[in-house]
Design a protein around this motif. Sequence first.
Motif, PDB file in Angstrom:
ATOM      1  N   UNK A  80      -3.194  -1.776   0.150  1.00  0.00           N
ATOM      2  CA  UNK A  80      -2.875   0.251   0.455  1.00  0.00           C
ATOM      3  C   UNK A  80      -4.415   0.355   0.563  1.00  0.00           C
ATOM      4  N   UNK A  81      -5.123  -0.251  -0.261  1.00  0.00           N
ATOM      5  CA  UNK A  81      -6.608   0.850  -0.133  1.00  0.00           C
ATOM      6  C   UNK A  81      -7.296   0.222   1.009  1.00  0.00           C
ATOM      7  N   UNK A  82      -6.551  -1.018   1.444  1.00  0.00           N
ATOM      8  CA  UNK A  82      -7.702  -1.432   2.723  1.00  0.00           C
ATOM      9  C   UNK A  82      -6.515  -0.351   4.042  1.00  0.00           C
ATOM     10  N   UNK A  83      -5.097  -0.501   3.898  1.00  0.00           N
ATOM     11  CA  UNK A  83      -5.059   1.096   4.516  1.00  0.00           C
ATOM     12  C   UNK A  83      -6.184   3.008   4.605  1.00  0.00           C
ATOM     13  N   UNK A  84      -5.470   2.557   2.935  1.00  0.00           N
ATOM     14  CA  UNK A  84      -6.275   3.780   2.967  1.00  0.00           C
ATOM     15  C   UNK A  84      -8.438   4.086   3.564  1.00  0.00           C
ATOM     16  N   UNK A  85      -8.589   2.832   3.323  1.00  0.00           N
ATOM     17  CA  UNK A  85      -9.961   2.827   3.810  1.00  0.00           C
ATOM     18  C   UNK A  85     -10.404   2.561   5.595  1.00  0.00           C
ATOM     19  N   UNK A  86      -8.865   2.227   5.808  1.00  0.00           N
ATOM     20  CA  UNK A  86      -9.278   2.109   7.502  1.00  0.00           C
ATOM     21  C   UNK A  86      -9.297   3.742   8.057  1.00  0.00           C
TER      22      UNK A  86
END
Length: 454
Positions: A80-86
């Motif tokens: 989830x964090x990686x999606x938000x960062x992208x």
Amino acid sequence: MKKIDLNKTVFELVSEFPELTEIMVSLGFKDITKKIMLNSVGRMITIPKGAKMKGIPMENVLTALRENGFEVALSRKELLKSYLQRLNKGESLESVRVDFVEHFEGVDYDEIMQAEQEMMEEGVPLREVQHLCDVHSALFHGKMATEQSHEESVTTTNQNVVLATKLRDIDGHPLQTFYTENKALKALLDEKTSLREKVGKSREIAIHYAKKGDLLYPLLKVKYGIYGPSEVMWTVDDEIRDELTRLVRDTSDSDEWNNRAEAVLQRAAEMVYKEDNILFPLCAANFSDEEWKQIYRDSLDYAPCLGVQPNTWNEAEQQEKSLPAHEGEIVMPGGHLTIEQLRAMLNTLPFEITFVDAQNINRYFNEGPKLFKRPAMAIDRDVFSCHPPKIEPMVRAIINDFRSGKRDQVPVWMEKLGRLQYINYMAVRDHNGQYLGTVEIVQDMEFAKKHFEK
């Protein structure tokens, strides 16, 4: 493709994939080449923890691993964090959504909040997380709610949502009022009226946001250590409220105004979604029954929002508020103070204060220089004995009116020694309206006179 589990320690991963050492060195993990460090610290930390310690963005680590043929196994939260960062780096919503749909059949709302909170702990600027607060709603709408309304989605297995729904169904419960206000805002936004009319009416949502800011966010943050909503959503609330105010004051009729209006109303709609599905269930899962009752009692001080008149919560109304004991302090419904704190506070106020009890006896003068002298020896004396004969009938008349309920206050403006003074005599009554005495407040208003003469 080699599958790597980032939940394993650095030592375990390097032992499994020796080629990982060179990749990690290129990223800045230079100590990994030292056998002593690898065999000690490396046995205790994971790559994500090491990246956090060294200030290396986790997204850089993931990119390097994928470029070198690794398939990264991340926890749901890390994904989830990686999606938000992208998204925050500018990648298109649809591109990220493809990966999101591939890896998730469903997602718990709590994980969204935890991901945002962890990002803030890792030093991600609040402004970026605020941006994500808007963007991720569009991302999660499709997968989390499948475009359902709150009423349709409460049958999901999310326990917090189910609990929030049960509380919402209690007549007069604060969550019932919050949800009803959101329903009223959604109805307003769906009306076939002009943008300007919607913006004007939507300004009342400031009352709803004020209640959240006063009653929900601080309790989540201070007592339960959940500060994501207070750091992110609270700031977005303020931005929505301020933009609505600016738009109402801007009387221009332009495309720019219309675009701004559509944008802020969309943000308000997204906030409804986040409240219904994240914030309110989060509160329902944490707040105690006594805390909800206190929230109900405190919320009675706020004006109705968007035409929603809160119902009465009989259980909260019937329960007498118990005041916790604080040894050596004066305990009141509004808080508790030591004698020294109360004395200092009353002496700090820019007023001359006199209290006369129901038997017309002087009971209290605050300390400090006074325009109207109040000698200490006048305490416990009849108040009428402190006034010259020509004034005494007026004082008696005022107190008699206060005692009978004919009047509640008598304001007097006057000049003394060349300075403007405001004197206010006020009846003091208990919560049942019983007369307890009279308080006299004297305030030097010369500062106000000078301010308005500028």
